[in-house]
Scaffold this motif. Structure first.
Motif, mmCIF file in Angstrom:
data_model
loop_
_atom_site.group_PDB
_atom_site.id
_atom_site.type_symbol
_atom_site.label_atom_id
_atom_site.label_comp_id
_atom_site.label_asym_id
_atom_site.label_seq_id
_atom_site.Cartn_x
_atom_site.Cartn_y
_atom_site.Cartn_z
ATOM 1 N N GLN A 64 0.844 -1.196 0.000
ATOM 2 C CA GLN A 64 0.000 0.000 0.000
ATOM 3 C C GLN A 64 0.883 1.252 0.000
ATOM 4 O OE1 GLN A 64 -2.835 -1.862 3.255
ATOM 5 N NE2 GLN A 64 -3.362 0.258 2.873
ATOM 6 N N GLY A 65 0.512 2.218 -0.811
ATOM 7 C CA GLY A 65 1.287 3.457 -0.803
ATOM 8 C C GLY A 65 0.833 4.428 -1.868
ATOM 9 N N GLY A 66 1.246 5.673 -1.679
ATOM 10 C CA GLY A 66 1.049 6.709 -2.699
ATOM 11 C C GLY A 66 -0.357 7.231 -2.764
ATOM 12 N N THR B 19 -3.240 3.991 -2.381
ATOM 13 C CA THR B 19 -3.637 2.959 -1.421
ATOM 14 C C THR B 19 -2.995 3.168 -0.060
ATOM 15 O OG1 THR B 19 -1.854 1.542 -2.238
ATOM 16 C CG2 THR B 19 -4.048 1.220 -3.197
ATOM 17 N N GLY B 20 -2.198 4.227 0.080
ATOM 18 C CA GLY B 20 -1.472 4.438 1.336
ATOM 19 C C GLY B 20 -2.384 4.892 2.463
ATOM 20 N N GLY B 21 -2.070 4.419 3.662
ATOM 21 C CA GLY B 21 -2.724 4.950 4.855
ATOM 22 C C GLY B 21 -3.956 4.208 5.320
ATOM 23 N N ALA B 22 -4.454 3.240 4.558
ATOM 24 C CA ALA B 22 -5.660 2.526 4.991
ATOM 25 C C ALA B 22 -5.318 1.589 6.155
ATOM 26 C CB ALA B 22 -6.253 1.732 3.834
ATOM 27 N N SER B 24 -6.606 -1.211 6.967
ATOM 28 C CA SER B 24 -6.620 -2.637 6.610
ATOM 29 C C SER B 24 -6.972 -2.764 5.136
ATOM 30 C CB SER B 24 -7.667 -3.393 7.434
ATOM 31 O OG SER B 24 -8.965 -3.013 7.000
ATOM 32 N N LEU B 28 -9.629 -0.592 2.755
ATOM 33 C CA LEU B 28 -9.149 -0.093 1.463
ATOM 34 C C LEU B 28 -10.065 -0.575 0.334
ATOM 35 C CD1 LEU B 28 -6.967 1.316 -0.253
ATOM 36 C CD2 LEU B 28 -5.805 -0.900 -0.373
ATOM 37 N N VAL B 55 -2.078 -6.084 -1.438
ATOM 38 C CA VAL B 55 -2.851 -5.026 -2.079
ATOM 39 C C VAL B 55 -3.105 -5.378 -3.544
ATOM 40 C CG1 VAL B 55 -0.801 -3.645 -2.668
ATOM 41 C CG2 VAL B 55 -2.987 -2.518 -2.372
ATOM 42 N N LEU B 56 -2.193 -6.146 -4.130
ATOM 43 C CA LEU B 56 -2.367 -6.534 -5.536
ATOM 44 C C LEU B 56 -3.596 -7.417 -5.727
ATOM 45 C CD1 LEU B 56 1.308 -7.297 -6.620
ATOM 46 C CD2 LEU B 56 -0.065 -5.270 -7.132
ATOM 47 N N ALA B 205 -5.064 10.028 -1.561
ATOM 48 C CA ALA B 205 -5.079 8.804 -0.754
ATOM 49 C C ALA B 205 -5.495 9.123 0.673
ATOM 50 C CB ALA B 205 -3.704 8.127 -0.771
#
Lengths: 66, 251
Positions: A64-66, B19-22, B24, B28, B55-56, B205
């Protein structure tokens, strides 16, 4: 010989390949990329690329990022 | 809403999610669904054998295109290597180029960014550089072959909104590649403003993933981006100093 895999030193046999180094971390072969000494080793070359003493192996994946 | 086209590829959503910061992957997943996004950033990091779920997998299930970033890189060399690793791992030649100058502000380093952009374009990448709100740099990056430019509204994660709308307008005026407002969005009105200023898309995000209700905020951002786009296309009325009656003035 000693190689570094994701920052941790590992004692490995001479002739150890990139594929074997990756297997110490994961059995996944997709979604993963490898650099040895800051050069990308493509997936198709993992089995045939032998590591040398003091090589730095980085095994990366998406997070997760960005 | 009309399609967003980047490097010949069409997107019906003009909201690009990070997707950063979620907290879980479940949170997300819900936020991504509510946002309607079709393009989503991920970062590249050392593989952690202990981590569960990816995440993928979330992006694959939702059929969302992955946009790897080079977050955490301080030099052009690091960014180029990270982009190449992302291409190898994810099978995409798209990259959100992000080369930061320091940890405290996370502001982009223009010189390293430009250097990396030239090298990545030469290597066949579709390059979307994260930059300051600098019209001159935006123009130079477009000339260097970048597929879009992504000026910040304010520092990453700050939620300060668009601090310099005038600069964003100047970038939009001069650009013939998409302009994507990236970073600084705090709430829905910021996203709407970005689109009203003429940006082609918004990337955010933290504003969603760290909201108290990420799925609700994602829906709010989706609506704001669509509303802002429509308002831009509609053409707003000029601002005037005094009133102008909208009812007939004679009986």
């Amino acid at each position: 010989m000693i190689v570094t895999i994701n920052g941790a030193a590992h004692e490995v046999a001479d002739g150890t390949t990139v594929a074997q180094a990756v297997q110490t971390l994961t059995s996944a072969t997709t979604g993963v990329a490898v650099a040895v000494n800051d050069e990308v080793v493509t997936r198709s070359a993992w089995e045939t690329t032998a590591l040398g003493d003091s090589d730095r192996v980085e095994v990366l994946t998406a997070v997760q990022g960005g | 809403m009309d399609d967003l086209i980047i490097a010949g590829e069409k997107f019906s959503s003009r909201l690009i999610m990070g997707t950063g910061g979620a907290p879980s992957l479940e949170v997300l997943d819900q936020a991504l669904a509510a946002s309607g996004t079709e393009l989503t950033t991920v970062a590249m990091r050392r593989l952690d054998p202990g981590s569960r779920g990816s995440v993928l997998d979330v992006l694959r299930r939702r059929d969302i295109k992955v946009l790897p970033n080079t977050a955490g890189c301080f030099t052009a060399g690091e960014a180029v290597l990270t982009a190449r690793l992302a291409r190898e791992a994810l099978g995409t030649n798209w990259v959100k180029l992000e080369v930061i100058a320091d940890e405290r502000t996370l502001l982009p380093d223009p010189i390293e960014t430009f250097d990396a952009a030239e090298r990545l374009v030469a290597d066949g990448f579709v390059v979307l550089p994260y930059i300051g709100d600098d019209p001159a740099l935006a123009r130079r990056l477009e000339q260097a072959g970048c597929a879009a430019v992504m000026p910040l509204g304010a520092p990453i994660g700050s939620g300060l909104g668009i601090r310099n709308p005038h600069s964003i307008e100047l970038i939009v005026e001069a650009a013939s590649v998409p302009v994507i407002l990236d970073a600084g969005i705090g709430t829905a009105s910021d996203a709407a403003l970005a689109m009203e200023l003429g940006c082609d898309a918004v990337l955010l995000a933290t504003a969603v993933t760290r909201a108290q209700r990420p799925d609700l905020m994602a829906a709010a951002m989706k609506g704001a981006v669509a509303a802002g786009r429509l308002a831009r296309q509609a053409g707003r009325i000029p601002r005037r100093r005094y009133a102008e009656a909208s009812s007939p003035t004679s009986p």
